[in-house]
Design a protein around this motif. Structure first.
Motif, PDB file in Angstrom:
ATOM      1  N   GLU A  84       0.651  -1.298   0.358  1.00  0.00           N
ATOM      2  CA  GLU A  84      -0.036  -0.228  -0.228  1.00  0.00           C
ATOM      3  C   GLU A  84       0.712   1.047   0.275  1.00  0.00           C
ATOM      4  O   GLU A  84       0.402   1.868  -1.017  1.00  0.00           O
ATOM      5  CB  GLU A  84      -0.783   0.739   0.959  1.00  0.00           C
ATOM      6  CG  GLU A  84      -1.975  -0.862   1.051  1.00  0.00           C
ATOM      7  CD  GLU A  84      -2.026  -2.338   1.749  1.00  0.00           C
ATOM      8  OE1 GLU A  84      -0.135  -2.446   1.625  1.00  0.00           O
ATOM      9  OE2 GLU A  84      -2.587  -3.158   2.168  1.00  0.00           O
ATOM     10  N   ALA A  85       1.959   1.243   1.026  1.00  0.00           N
ATOM     11  CA  ALA A  85       3.330   2.394   1.301  1.00  0.00           C
ATOM     12  C   ALA A  85       3.284   2.790  -1.335  1.00  0.00           C
ATOM     13  O   ALA A  85       2.878   3.505  -1.136  1.00  0.00           O
ATOM     14  CB  ALA A  85       3.974   2.047   1.964  1.00  0.00           C
ATOM     15  N   ALA A  86       4.054   1.831  -0.974  1.00  0.00           N
ATOM     16  CA  ALA A  86       4.242   1.438  -2.665  1.00  0.00           C
ATOM     17  C   ALA A  86       3.702   2.838  -4.315  1.00  0.00           C
ATOM     18  O   ALA A  86       3.363   2.810  -4.560  1.00  0.00           O
ATOM     19  CB  ALA A  86       5.087   0.213  -2.969  1.00  0.00           C
ATOM     20  N   ALA A  87       2.190   1.568  -2.975  1.00  0.00           N
ATOM     21  CA  ALA A  87       1.400   2.520  -4.560  1.00  0.00           C
ATOM     22  C   ALA A  87       0.582   3.677  -4.188  1.00  0.00           C
ATOM     23  O   ALA A  87       0.800   4.510  -5.437  1.00  0.00           O
ATOM     24  CB  ALA A  87      -0.147   1.176  -4.363  1.00  0.00           C
ATOM     25  N   VAL A  88       0.690   4.278  -2.826  1.00  0.00           N
ATOM     26  CA  VAL A  88       0.741   5.343  -2.311  1.00  0.00           C
ATOM     27  C   VAL A  88       2.083   6.133  -3.407  1.00  0.00           C
ATOM     28  O   VAL A  88       1.849   7.746  -3.622  1.00  0.00           O
ATOM     29  CB  VAL A  88       0.435   6.325  -1.028  1.00  0.00           C
ATOM     30  CG1 VAL A  88       0.418   7.022  -0.394  1.00  0.00           C
ATOM     31  CG2 VAL A  88      -0.651   5.617  -0.737  1.00  0.00           C
ATOM     32  N   ARG A  89       2.884   5.784  -2.845  1.00  0.00           N
ATOM     33  CA  ARG A  89       4.287   6.852  -3.419  1.00  0.00           C
ATOM     34  C   ARG A  89       3.646   6.819  -4.322  1.00  0.00           C
ATOM     35  O   ARG A  89       4.838   8.151  -5.145  1.00  0.00           O
ATOM     36  CB  ARG A  89       5.369   6.011  -2.788  1.00  0.00           C
ATOM     37  CG  ARG A  89       6.830   7.132  -3.147  1.00  0.00           C
ATOM     38  CD  ARG A  89       7.950   5.626  -2.962  1.00  0.00           C
ATOM     39  NE  ARG A  89       8.069   5.708  -1.877  1.00  0.00           N
ATOM     40  CZ  ARG A  89       8.405   6.244  -0.453  1.00  0.00           C
ATOM     41  NH1 ARG A  89       8.669   7.696  -0.787  1.00  0.00           N
ATOM     42  NH2 ARG A  89       8.369   5.890   1.043  1.00  0.00           N
TER      43      ARG A  89
END
Length: 234
Positions: A4-9
């Protein structure tokens, strides 16, 4: 959670990838990479609890993240006043970067149910910073993290009212199936209580911790239970 963090970034970086000049774009990307992605990840996490999926919601999460990044940078500049004893050109570039981050965040949320809440967060930030300066009350700085938690929760929860909406609808400015602006949703008492609890343990004026620390097992269990209880269907 790392996914999820990678997707937001990725979504946040893509939103500013067309900015010119290159120096400003590089500053924007650096600010995105240097700030905890907890607000965006919380948005996706809440969406999953409320609707069972986060498909196509990365831009909404990025909108929350960018608004926080921009306001956090603005707060930092207000504290440090770099125009007084630093490189004025860099200071001017940083305030421009803060404005762009907030504007791009608004763009991603502009026609969603969370748009009005986003406007309220920015207005409240301006009022709190004015009061801080007039009253010399640094405790008001922490209100930003609390308000962004509310925005993340509201944005994530709003997907339950947006069945059938796609990324094209967010970009194109209509609510799926109606051809009109999305209906606004506010912060429910249940969501505000969750934000209060999370802010007490996870948010301060140095910013949020990393998402994996922020959304610990204990916090996620409480959030799951509280969001379920706040749901109209519960």
């Amino acid at each position: 959670m790392m996914e999820e963090a990678a997707a937001v970034r990725r979504a946040a970086r893509a939103t500013v990838d067309d900015i010119e000049p290159a120096r400003l774009r590089d500053d924007l990307l650096a600010f995105i990479d240097d700030v905890s992605l907890a607000p965006g990840v919380l948005t996706l996490f809440t969406a999953r609890i409320c609707s069972g999926s986060t498909d196509g919601l990365e831009k909404r999460a990025a909108g929350v993240q960018l608004i926080y990044n921009g306001l956090r940078l603005t707060r930092q500049l207000a504290r440090e006043e770099p125009w007084e004893d630093s490189d004025r050109t860099s200071a001017d570039m940083h305030i421009l970067a803060a404005d762009v981050l907030v504007a791009r965040g608004f763009y991603l949320l502009a026609r969603t149910e969370a748009a009005e809440t986003a406007v309220d967060v920015v207005r409240a930030f301006g009022q709190h910073q004015t009061n801080r300066r007039e009253q010399n009350d640094s405790s008001l700085d922490a209100q930003l993290e609390h308000d962004v938690l509310e925005l993340a929760l509201a944005t994530g929860a709003s997907v339950a009212n947006a069945e059938g909406e796609t990324e094209a609808d967010v970009d194109g400015g209509t609510n799926a199936g109606t051809g009109t602006d999305a209906d606004a949703v506010g912060i429910t008492p249940g969501l505000r209580a969750i934000a209060d609890d999370l802010a007490a343990v996870c948010g301060d004026t140095t910013g949020f911790p990393a998402p994996e620390t922020f959304l610990s097992e204990a916090v996620t269990t409480q959030l799951t239970r509280s969001v379920a209880e706040a749901s109209p269907d519960s």
